[in-house]
Enzyme design. Structure first.
Site, PDB file in Angstrom:
ATOM      1  CG  ASP A  46      -9.516  -0.036   4.942  1.00 55.52           C
ATOM      2  OD1 ASP A  46      -9.197  -0.461   3.829  1.00 55.52           O
ATOM      3  OD2 ASP A  46      -8.842  -0.213   5.976  1.00 55.52           O
TER       4      ASP A  46
ATOM      5  CD  GLN B 207      -3.624  -4.448   6.450  1.00 57.62           C
ATOM      6  OE1 GLN B 207      -3.805  -3.370   5.863  1.00 57.62           O
ATOM      7  NE2 GLN B 207      -3.959  -5.596   5.898  1.00 57.62           N
TER       8      GLN B 207
ATOM      9  CE  LYS C 110      -3.866  -2.378   2.187  1.00 61.18           C
ATOM     10  NZ  LYS C 110      -4.669  -2.660   3.367  1.00 61.18           N
TER      11      LYS C 110
HETATM   12  N1  GUN Z   1      -6.996  -6.849   6.121  1.00 58.02           N
HETATM   13  C1  GUN Z   1      -7.294  -7.554   5.007  1.00 58.02           C
HETATM   14  N2  GUN Z   1      -7.789  -6.733   4.053  1.00 58.02           N
HETATM   15  C2  GUN Z   1      -7.807  -5.485   4.589  1.00 58.02           C
HETATM   16  C3  GUN Z   1      -8.199  -4.219   4.083  1.00 58.02           C
HETATM   17  O1  GUN Z   1      -8.660  -4.064   2.953  1.00 58.02           O
HETATM   18  N3  GUN Z   1      -8.057  -3.177   4.958  1.00 58.02           N
HETATM   19  C4  GUN Z   1      -7.565  -3.325   6.205  1.00 58.02           C
HETATM   20  N4  GUN Z   1      -7.484  -2.237   6.972  1.00 58.02           N
HETATM   21  N5  GUN Z   1      -7.196  -4.489   6.698  1.00 58.02           N
HETATM   22  C5  GUN Z   1      -7.312  -5.565   5.890  1.00 58.02           C
END
Ligand code: GUN
Length: 288
Positions: free
Chosen positions: A119, A96, A52
């Site tokens: 998100d 996350q 990311k």
């Molecule tokens: N864990 C797995 N996929 C995601 C996501 O898209 N965002 C976040 N914050 N955690 C995750």
């Protein structure tokens, strides 16, 4: 059979985003800024967050990584969220997941300022998506819809079967697919569904988002269907430098032969999920 190339599509979208960022900066606006909060050292989370951050750099965004050890308390994390909520330098941030067991994930999600929740996990954003109001749509469903549109997969009046009812993928995707833009007739199937195989075999568009490697086999797929594989289970491998590889929920080799369209793993939905986060961050920056 057409292979849906999520990697190439995501690169195209990234180029579009980079172009927009260039224009924003040239007109005196600041570049969008995304922050990621990472707790602990889970291999999958480390890798996702690193990607990311790298993605942000590749389109000209600013990015920040905030790290905590596994023993961070819930109140420390809530305090940081509060700080990020009001930081004028930040357009959006993510925490996350998963978080350690002693932290209430839902409490953290609900503490995030919905205007910075790129998100799209906050109930306010989920609710806005359900009733078709502008907000942030979570990255994987957003990425899947974008792939279907860009590959001109017919969805109107078609039967879409979504395997899995998670808050992050299955449930929001099922809603987006049923809305006026996509116009699909949607069935959500899950671990308690009776006749699951027969329902899957009646799908024009089959989305596998249950997290069980190789679950969808050829006998569950209609001839000429579109199959979208959301699975990303990490499997140990001695054939890769990292020591692991990703395996999808679809038994690709047998299923591909029957499909009109299919996404591979890796290189299908995954890159689109990443680019969707960039799109949401750009949107947040524009709104701010
Ligand atoms: N864990 C797995 N996929 C995601 C996501 O898209 N965002 C976040 N914050 N955690 C995750």
């Amino acid at each position: 059979m057409t292979l849906i190339d999520g990697k190439a599509t995501s690169q195209q979208i990234k180029a579009e985003i980079a172009e927009e960022v260039k224009k924003m900066v040239a007109s005196g606006l600041k570049a969008p800024h995304l922050a990621a909060v990472l707790v602990g050292h889970d291999g999958g989370s480390e890798s996702y967050v690193a990607h990311k951050i790298k993605d942000c750099e590749s389109v000209g965004f600013k990015s920040s990584l905030i790290r905590y050890e596994d023993d961070v308390t819930e109140s420390e994390l809530l305090k940081k969220v509060e700080e990020l909520n009001t930081d004028p330098e930040l357009d959006g941030f993510i925490v996350q997941l998963p978080l350690p067991d002693h932290i209430n994930e839902q409490k953290i999600i609900e503490a995030i300022n919905p205007a910075k929740d790129v998100d799209g996990f906050h109930p306010e954003n989920v609710g806005r998506m359900v009733v078709g109001l502008p907000g942030f749509v979570s990255a994987t469903p957003f990425g899947i819809v974008e792939l279907l549109k860009r590959y001109k997969v017919e969805t109107s009046g078609k039967h879409c079967v979504v395997i899995g009812r998670s808050n992050i993928v299955g449930r929001p995707l099922s809603i987006l697919m049923s809305q006026k833009e996509m116009n699909a007739t949607v069935t959500v199937v899950h671990s308690r569904t009776e006749n699951l195989k027969a329902l899957c075999a009646s799908a024009d568009i089959l989305v596998a988002a249950l997290g069980r490697p190789g679950f969808v086999t050829a006998d569950m797929v209609k001839e000429g269907a579109t199959v979208i594989d959301v699975g990303t289970t990490r499997i140990k491998s001695d054939q890769t430098k990292s020591g692991w590889k990703l395996k999808g929920d679809v038994d690709f080799d047998s299923v591909a032969e029957k499909c009109a369209f299919i996404t591979p793993v890796p290189g299908g939905v995954g890159p689109m999920t990443r680019v969707a986060l960039l799109k949401n961050t750009l949107l947040a920056a524009k709104r701010n």
